[in-house]
Design a protein around this motif. Sequence first.
Motif, PDB file in Angstrom:
ATOM      1  N   HIS A 136       0.849  -1.192   0.000  1.00 38.45           N
ATOM      2  CA  HIS A 136       0.000   0.000   0.000  1.00 38.45           C
ATOM      3  C   HIS A 136       0.883   1.240   0.000  1.00 38.45           C
ATOM      4  O   HIS A 136       1.825   1.321   0.798  1.00 38.45           O
ATOM      5  N   PRO A 137       0.598   2.217  -0.871  1.00 36.33           N
ATOM      6  CA  PRO A 137       1.504   3.370  -0.992  1.00 36.33           C
ATOM      7  C   PRO A 137       1.645   4.193   0.293  1.00 36.33           C
ATOM      8  O   PRO A 137       2.701   4.773   0.531  1.00 36.33           O
ATOM      9  N   ARG A 138       0.622   4.248   1.128  1.00 31.02           N
ATOM     10  CA  ARG A 138       0.724   5.048   2.367  1.00 31.02           C
ATOM     11  C   ARG A 138       0.771   4.178   3.616  1.00 31.02           C
ATOM     12  O   ARG A 138       1.241   4.613   4.657  1.00 31.02           O
ATOM     13  N   ARG A 139       0.250   2.960   3.535  1.00 33.34           N
ATOM     14  CA  ARG A 139       0.124   2.126   4.740  1.00 33.34           C
ATOM     15  C   ARG A 139       1.198   1.044   4.818  1.00 33.34           C
ATOM     16  O   ARG A 139       1.232   0.282   5.773  1.00 33.34           O
ATOM     17  N   GLY A 140       2.046   0.967   3.801  1.00 30.55           N
ATOM     18  CA  GLY A 140       3.146   0.020   3.832  1.00 30.55           C
ATOM     19  C   GLY A 140       2.734  -1.380   3.420  1.00 30.55           C
ATOM     20  O   GLY A 140       1.696  -1.585   2.797  1.00 30.55           O
ATOM     21  N   ALA A 141       3.569  -2.363   3.792  1.00 35.17           N
ATOM     22  CA  ALA A 141       3.312  -3.761   3.447  1.00 35.17           C
ATOM     23  C   ALA A 141       2.187  -4.294   4.328  1.00 35.17           C
ATOM     24  O   ALA A 141       2.239  -4.179   5.554  1.00 35.17           O
ATOM     25  N   LEU A 142       1.180  -4.870   3.703  1.00 37.51           N
ATOM     26  CA  LEU A 142       0.018  -5.377   4.435  1.00 37.51           C
ATOM     27  C   LEU A 142      -0.075  -6.881   4.274  1.00 37.51           C
ATOM     28  O   LEU A 142      -0.100  -7.391   3.145  1.00 37.51           O
ATOM     29  N   SER A 143      -0.174  -7.579   5.397  1.00 40.85           N
ATOM     30  CA  SER A 143      -0.417  -9.026   5.344  1.00 40.85           C
ATOM     31  C   SER A 143      -1.911  -9.257   5.095  1.00 40.85           C
ATOM     32  O   SER A 143      -2.730  -8.331   5.202  1.00 40.85           O
ATOM     33  N   VAL A 144      -2.260 -10.497   4.811  1.00 32.40           N
ATOM     34  CA  VAL A 144      -3.679 -10.843   4.648  1.00 32.40           C
ATOM     35  C   VAL A 144      -4.430 -10.521   5.936  1.00 32.40           C
ATOM     36  O   VAL A 144      -5.545  -9.978   5.907  1.00 32.40           O
ATOM     37  N   LEU A 145      -3.817 -10.808   7.091  1.00 28.49           N
ATOM     38  CA  LEU A 145      -4.466 -10.508   8.368  1.00 28.49           C
ATOM     39  C   LEU A 145      -4.696  -8.999   8.529  1.00 28.49           C
ATOM     40  O   LEU A 145      -5.743  -8.569   9.005  1.00 28.49           O
ATOM     41  N   ASP A 146      -3.714  -8.175   8.119  1.00 23.92           N
ATOM     42  CA  ASP A 146      -3.898  -6.712   8.159  1.00 23.92           C
ATOM     43  C   ASP A 146      -5.117  -6.305   7.334  1.00 23.92           C
ATOM     44  O   ASP A 146      -5.931  -5.483   7.764  1.00 23.92           O
ATOM     45  N   VAL A 147      -5.204  -6.877   6.139  1.00 25.41           N
ATOM     46  CA  VAL A 147      -6.308  -6.523   5.237  1.00 25.41           C
ATOM     47  C   VAL A 147      -7.642  -6.949   5.853  1.00 25.41           C
ATOM     48  O   VAL A 147      -8.607  -6.175   5.878  1.00 25.41           O
ATOM     49  N   VAL A 148      -7.695  -8.177   6.371  1.00 26.05           N
ATOM     50  CA  VAL A 148      -8.943  -8.679   6.946  1.00 26.05           C
ATOM     51  C   VAL A 148      -9.350  -7.824   8.150  1.00 26.05           C
ATOM     52  O   VAL A 148     -10.520  -7.441   8.287  1.00 26.05           O
ATOM     53  N   ARG A 149      -8.393  -7.501   9.004  1.00 22.38           N
ATOM     54  CA  ARG A 149      -8.722  -6.665  10.172  1.00 22.38           C
ATOM     55  C   ARG A 149      -9.209  -5.280   9.756  1.00 22.38           C
ATOM     56  O   ARG A 149     -10.161  -4.753  10.320  1.00 22.38           O
ATOM     57  N   SER A 150      -8.551  -4.677   8.763  1.00 23.59           N
ATOM     58  CA  SER A 150      -8.950  -3.322   8.363  1.00 23.59           C
ATOM     59  C   SER A 150     -10.291  -3.350   7.634  1.00 23.59           C
ATOM     60  O   SER A 150     -11.121  -2.457   7.823  1.00 23.59           O
ATOM     61  N   ASN A 151     -10.532  -4.378   6.822  1.00 17.68           N
ATOM     62  CA  ASN A 151     -11.827  -4.486   6.146  1.00 17.68           C
ATOM     63  C   ASN A 151     -12.937  -4.720   7.167  1.00 17.68           C
ATOM     64  O   ASN A 151     -14.031  -4.166   7.038  1.00 17.68           O
ATOM     65  N   CYS A 152     -12.650  -5.529   8.173  1.00 16.28           N
ATOM     66  CA  CYS A 152     -13.637  -5.772   9.233  1.00 16.28           C
ATOM     67  C   CYS A 152     -13.921  -4.459   9.976  1.00 16.28           C
ATOM     68  O   CYS A 152     -15.072  -4.150  10.290  1.00 16.28           O
ATOM     69  N   HIS A 153     -12.872  -3.670  10.209  1.00 14.25           N
ATOM     70  CA  HIS A 153     -13.098  -2.384  10.876  1.00 14.25           C
ATOM     71  C   HIS A 153     -14.018  -1.495  10.052  1.00 14.25           C
ATOM     72  O   HIS A 153     -14.912  -0.843  10.592  1.00 14.25           O
TER      73      HIS A 153
END
Length: 162
Positions: A136-153
Amino acid sequence: MSAWWVEAFGDPCRSCDYNWSVSLDAAMARVSDSPERYRILLHDHSGRERLPELSWSAKGYVFHVADNLRIWAERLTAASAGATDPITEYDDNLLARARAYEQLPIGAAIWSLHKAVDCWKESVVVADETAVVLNHPRRGALSVLDVVRSNCHDVVHHEWDI
Ligand SMILES: [Zn+2]
């Protein structure tokens, strides 16, 4: 967890009380159940209800959550297929205008959320939790868990908005 979201919203989130340490399974379950929760929340409402401090109506938030999940599902699917280019960010307000959220009925928003959740779950299952990383250009390297947590948020936060 990528620090970007925690810094932006707080842990737990200052608004919706979301806890960023939620497990992958718990986050997936919460997203999976969201169309039914939203349907119950908006039962007997037009979806045009809007708080003055918020930019979209209730149904606008439902369409946004659906579009956001669909976009992240595409990103996860691309990463699973080997894409390594940085994610292209989108302007959610421009998307809302282009898609004319306010002119569509609430039933279509709930239907769209159901479909988006199905696509999103499929993309998470296909993604290798340990190997797939999104850039991600502003949020850095995102794992699948990062994506799932942020989408859930996003799902929980906008449910709180509604
Ligand atoms: Zn929140």
